[in-house]
Design a protein around this motif. Sequence first.
Motif, short mmCIF file in Angstrom:
data_model
loop_
_atom_site.label_atom_id
_atom_site.label_comp_id
_atom_site.label_asym_id
_atom_site.label_seq_id
_atom_site.Cartn_x
_atom_site.Cartn_y
_atom_site.Cartn_z
N ILE A 147 1.02 -1.27 -0.10
CA ILE A 147 0.02 -0.05 0.07
C ILE A 147 0.85 1.19 0.14
O ILE A 147 1.83 1.37 0.84
CB ILE A 147 -0.89 -0.20 1.07
N ARG A 148 0.52 2.14 -0.75
CA ARG A 148 1.23 3.46 -1.04
C ARG A 148 0.14 4.60 -0.95
O ARG A 148 -0.91 4.42 -1.31
CB ARG A 148 2.42 3.42 -1.90
N ALA A 149 0.75 5.96 -1.19
CA ALA A 149 -0.10 7.01 -1.67
C ALA A 149 -0.95 6.78 -2.68
O ALA A 149 -0.29 6.07 -3.86
CB ALA A 149 0.91 8.30 -1.67
N GLY A 150 -2.14 6.94 -2.67
CA GLY A 150 -3.09 6.89 -4.06
C GLY A 150 -3.79 5.50 -3.87
O GLY A 150 -4.80 5.32 -4.49
N SER A 151 -3.42 4.42 -3.05
CA SER A 151 -4.03 3.28 -2.82
C SER A 151 -5.44 3.53 -1.81
O SER A 151 -5.37 4.43 -1.09
CB SER A 151 -3.08 2.30 -2.00
#
Length: 324
Positions: A147-151
Amino acid sequence: MLTGGGVQGLEIRELPDPTPGPGQIAVRVGATSLNFRDLLMSRSTTGRIPLSDGAGTVIAVGEGVTSVAEGDRVAGCFFQGWLDGKIEARYHEAALGGSIDGMLSEIVVLPDYGVVAAPRDWTDAQTATLPCAGLTAWNALVEGQQIRAGSTVLLLGTGGVSVFGLQFAKMMGARTIITSISDEKLERMHELGADETINYRNSENWERDVLDATDGLGVDLVIEVGGAQTLAKSMSCIRFGGEIALIGMVSGQAEVNPFPLLSRSANLRGVYVGSQRMFNDMISAINVNTMQPLIDQAFPFEDAQSAYRHLRAQTHMGKVVIEV
Ligand SMILES: NC(=O)c1ccc[n+]([C@@H]2O[C@H](COP(=O)([O-])OP(=O)(O)OC[C@H]3O[C@@H](n4cnc5c(N)ncnc54)[C@H](OP(=O)(O)O)[C@@H]3O)[C@@H](O)[C@H]2O)c1
């Protein structure tokens, strides 16, 4: 000590102080925390000291120990032997508060490789929230779908795993959607950074709300702790190529048609707490962030039964702690 018969069977026993042998350390436990698993263990296990989760200070080290020193503040690892790599069946032979004695004790003796250094500036009560619920949520977010920014991440209910999942997902810059039976709890989740909240009692078809909130696309990851009442719904609001981290079954065992996973090319990944390496990664992330765990209530050692009953009532949010 668990004597069988559930929470009622939890008894205080006086035992001689344990001393560490070669390769072992003694930890004076400052606090422990409860997980849903401990309610199950209280019914199925006898003759064991309960609880996987505890934190405290090293008070003695045995011969040959160099990785840990007296005075170090540590947390015990759920699986005492899972250091790194993939999980193996043999790690279940040394699971604290399950196959071996756990942390609800004034002093515990553990192998020197069975602990990690506590997060800087966290109290024992805060650190004791991490070994099971914290690490499970971390593993779900980081080791599979990454999971990362935008998920977008979906959390179910406001128990220990889900609240950590929310906090870590926000730390990673992800968008979060969380469900609960209570509007009051959802208000608190907003304060913790939840982007969308859904009351699953008022909205029976909450999976449609999740699709509406994601322009029909669905979420990248579900932290699936619900089981019978939630798994099929989670499978119908997962994004194409997304993942369901299968963690728990608070509403019972699910029997589902797996077709939605196939049609969405989505994964179902069983997650079982995590390794020592993952635990250290999580603590590194905590040390460079300002995050604090959500402790619902702390109970004294002598009143451990009340802590179990409080967890069982499911009125809590986040973690229930027992101070030793
Ligand atoms: N696989 C692993 O490694 C691992 C590790 C830790 C936990 N687990 C499992 O994960 C689950 C959660 O554990 P936990 O310690 O976080 O539990 P917990 O703190 O006791 O949380 C339970 C919460 O689940 C929510 N809930 C109950 N029924 C629900 C439903 N039908 N739909 C959505 N949410 C519902 C409730 O939240 P609201 O009141 O807000 O609705 C309740 O407070 C358990 O099954 C546990 O065994 C597995």
